[in-house]
Scaffold this active site. Structure first.
Site, PDB file in Angstrom:
ATOM      1  N   ARG A 126       0.869  -1.301  -0.091  1.00 44.56           N
ATOM      2  CA  ARG A 126      -0.079  -0.057  -0.162  1.00 44.56           C
ATOM      3  C   ARG A 126       0.948   1.278   0.059  1.00 44.56           C
ATOM      4  O   ARG A 126       0.232   2.327   0.136  1.00 44.56           O
ATOM      5  CB  ARG A 126      -0.852   0.015   1.213  1.00 44.56           C
ATOM      6  CG  ARG A 126      -1.942  -1.145   1.077  1.00 44.56           C
ATOM      7  CD  ARG A 126      -2.888  -1.041   2.465  1.00 44.56           C
ATOM      8  NE  ARG A 126      -2.472  -1.175   3.484  1.00 44.56           N
ATOM      9  CZ  ARG A 126      -2.390  -2.700   4.200  1.00 44.56           C
ATOM     10  NH1 ARG A 126      -2.723  -3.730   3.563  1.00 44.56           N
ATOM     11  NH2 ARG A 126      -1.735  -2.710   5.333  1.00 44.56           N
ATOM     12  N   ARG A 127       2.179   1.073  -0.266  1.00 41.28           N
ATOM     13  CA  ARG A 127       3.218   2.239  -0.186  1.00 41.28           C
ATOM     14  C   ARG A 127       3.811   2.539  -1.810  1.00 41.28           C
ATOM     15  O   ARG A 127       4.789   3.215  -1.727  1.00 41.28           O
ATOM     16  CB  ARG A 127       4.206   1.837   0.638  1.00 41.28           C
ATOM     17  CG  ARG A 127       3.798   1.724   2.018  1.00 41.28           C
ATOM     18  CD  ARG A 127       4.846   1.345   3.078  1.00 41.28           C
ATOM     19  NE  ARG A 127       4.417   0.935   4.556  1.00 41.28           N
ATOM     20  CZ  ARG A 127       5.317   1.080   5.340  1.00 41.28           C
ATOM     21  NH1 ARG A 127       6.397   0.949   5.416  1.00 41.28           N
ATOM     22  NH2 ARG A 127       4.624   0.840   6.670  1.00 41.28           N
ATOM     23  N   CYS A 146       0.684  20.815  -9.495  1.00 39.16           N
ATOM     24  CA  CYS A 146      -0.465  20.642  -9.426  1.00 39.16           C
ATOM     25  C   CYS A 146      -0.720  19.451  -9.210  1.00 39.16           C
ATOM     26  O   CYS A 146      -1.717  18.960  -8.438  1.00 39.16           O
ATOM     27  CB  CYS A 146      -1.072  21.241 -10.941  1.00 39.16           C
ATOM     28  SG  CYS A 146      -0.573  23.135 -10.969  1.00 39.16           S
ATOM     29  N   ARG A 166      -3.725  18.776  -6.700  1.00 34.82           N
ATOM     30  CA  ARG A 166      -4.481  19.875  -5.914  1.00 34.82           C
ATOM     31  C   ARG A 166      -5.046  20.992  -6.566  1.00 34.82           C
ATOM     32  O   ARG A 166      -5.890  21.724  -6.086  1.00 34.82           O
ATOM     33  CB  ARG A 166      -3.204  20.533  -4.887  1.00 34.82           C
ATOM     34  CG  ARG A 166      -2.335  21.176  -5.927  1.00 34.82           C
ATOM     35  CD  ARG A 166      -1.529  22.229  -5.273  1.00 34.82           C
ATOM     36  NE  ARG A 166      -0.592  22.902  -6.031  1.00 34.82           N
ATOM     37  CZ  ARG A 166      -0.714  24.143  -6.555  1.00 34.82           C
ATOM     38  NH1 ARG A 166      -1.747  24.613  -6.122  1.00 34.82           N
ATOM     39  NH2 ARG A 166       0.207  24.794  -7.372  1.00 34.82           N
ATOM     40  N   CYS A 168      -6.285  22.472 -10.843  1.00 35.66           N
ATOM     41  CA  CYS A 168      -6.877  21.682 -11.861  1.00 35.66           C
ATOM     42  C   CYS A 168      -7.346  23.056 -12.860  1.00 35.66           C
ATOM     43  O   CYS A 168      -8.506  23.178 -12.504  1.00 35.66           O
ATOM     44  CB  CYS A 168      -7.755  20.731 -11.856  1.00 35.66           C
ATOM     45  SG  CYS A 168      -8.408  20.230 -13.402  1.00 35.66           S
ATOM     46  N   ALA A 263      -3.147  30.874 -18.291  1.00 39.08           N
ATOM     47  CA  ALA A 263      -2.786  31.917 -17.209  1.00 39.08           C
ATOM     48  C   ALA A 263      -1.798  31.679 -16.468  1.00 39.08           C
ATOM     49  O   ALA A 263      -1.519  30.577 -16.143  1.00 39.08           O
ATOM     50  CB  ALA A 263      -4.240  31.627 -16.260  1.00 39.08           C
TER      51      ALA A 263
END
EC number: 2.1.1.45
Length: 264
Positions: A126-127, A146, A166, A168, A263
């Site tokens: 799980r790592r 991002c 984080r 979009c 942008a």
């Protein structure tokens, strides 16, 4: 890719007006997830033409651990030009973090090589995670990551991957991000003798810039077409030895491109 259009429509109709780093202004929502079954086709949007060539070269650049724009310029890829310094360097962005995360003792961690070892020898771990969010080096980066963290998951010989993004840019950035990670999953699956599973995309601040709203409205009027298929023509010795000519896209029939200003 109805999932993408549904999310775009949600942001367009229900997004909250916000100010942002670029002073362009956005419509924004927070928190959403999309799932793409990669066995059903390669998730490259069809409601406008997307430049797969740039996506492939950028991913190969990341996998190389490179952070200088010269490689991209050599191949006529301009998607990072707005953020470079006078030397053409972008600081310790994705490639550096993926391949050479600095540690306190002065050594480096090659996260992607570690991930490949785990997938081959301990696929139930799980790592199996790669992070680009190195808090100690963000201020040195031309642009903070991002797409910050992704995790692989293997079940019954099938490879899936979840990305957390984080921030979009819904119109310009997200189509690239989806296809880039789908491409990475194809490559990793081939290297590890695994079948294609899902790409799960999870977004934080998902936004439409105000100077993209007319383009968004045009795109939302278009009907999606069948997804293309990605063909990898050879299997190199490692994840880090793929070349641009190894990839072929079959059956891509998109609507015309829609131009928009990035942008910065």
């Amino acid at each position: 890719m109805k999932q993408y259009l549904e999310l775009m429509r949600l942001v367009r109709t229900q997004g909250i007006s916000k100010v942002d780093r670029t002073n362009t202004g956005t419509l924004s929502i927070f928190g959403h997830q999309m799932r793409f079954n990669l066995s059903h086709g390669f998730p490259l949007i069809t409601t406008k033409r997307c430049h797969l060539r740039s996506i492939i070269y950028e991913l190969l650049w990341f996998l190389n651990g490179d952070t200088n724009i010269n490689y991209l310029r050599k191949h006529h890829v301009t998607i990072w030009d707005e953020w470079i310094n006078e030397k053409g360097d972008l600081g310790p962005i994705y490639g550096r973090q993926w391949r050479a995360w600095g540690t306190a003792d002065g050594s480096y961690i090659d996260q992607l090589s570690d991930v490949m070892l785990q997938l081959k020898h301990n696929p139930d771990s799980r790592r199996i995670i790669v992070s680009a969010w190195n808090v100690g080096e963000i201020k040195q980066m031309a642009l903070a990551p991002c797409h910050v963290l992704f995790q692989f998951y293997v079940a019954n010989g099938v490879l899936s991957c979840q990305l957390y993004q984080r921030s979009c840019d819904m119109f310009l950035g997200l189509p690239f991000n989806i296809s880039s990670y789908a491409l990475l999953i194809h490559m990793v699956a081939q290297q590890c003798d695994l079948q294609l599973g899902e790409f799960i995309w999870t977004g934080g601040d998902i936004h439409l810039y105000r100077n993209h709203l007319k383009q968004t409205d045009l795109q939302l009027k278009r009907n999606p077409r069948p997804l293309p298929q990605l063909i990898i023509k050879r299997r190199p010795a490692s994840l880090f030895q793929y070349q641009f000519d190894d990839f072929y896209l079959s059956g891509y029939d998109p609507h015309p491109a829609i131009k928009a200003q990035v942008a910065v």
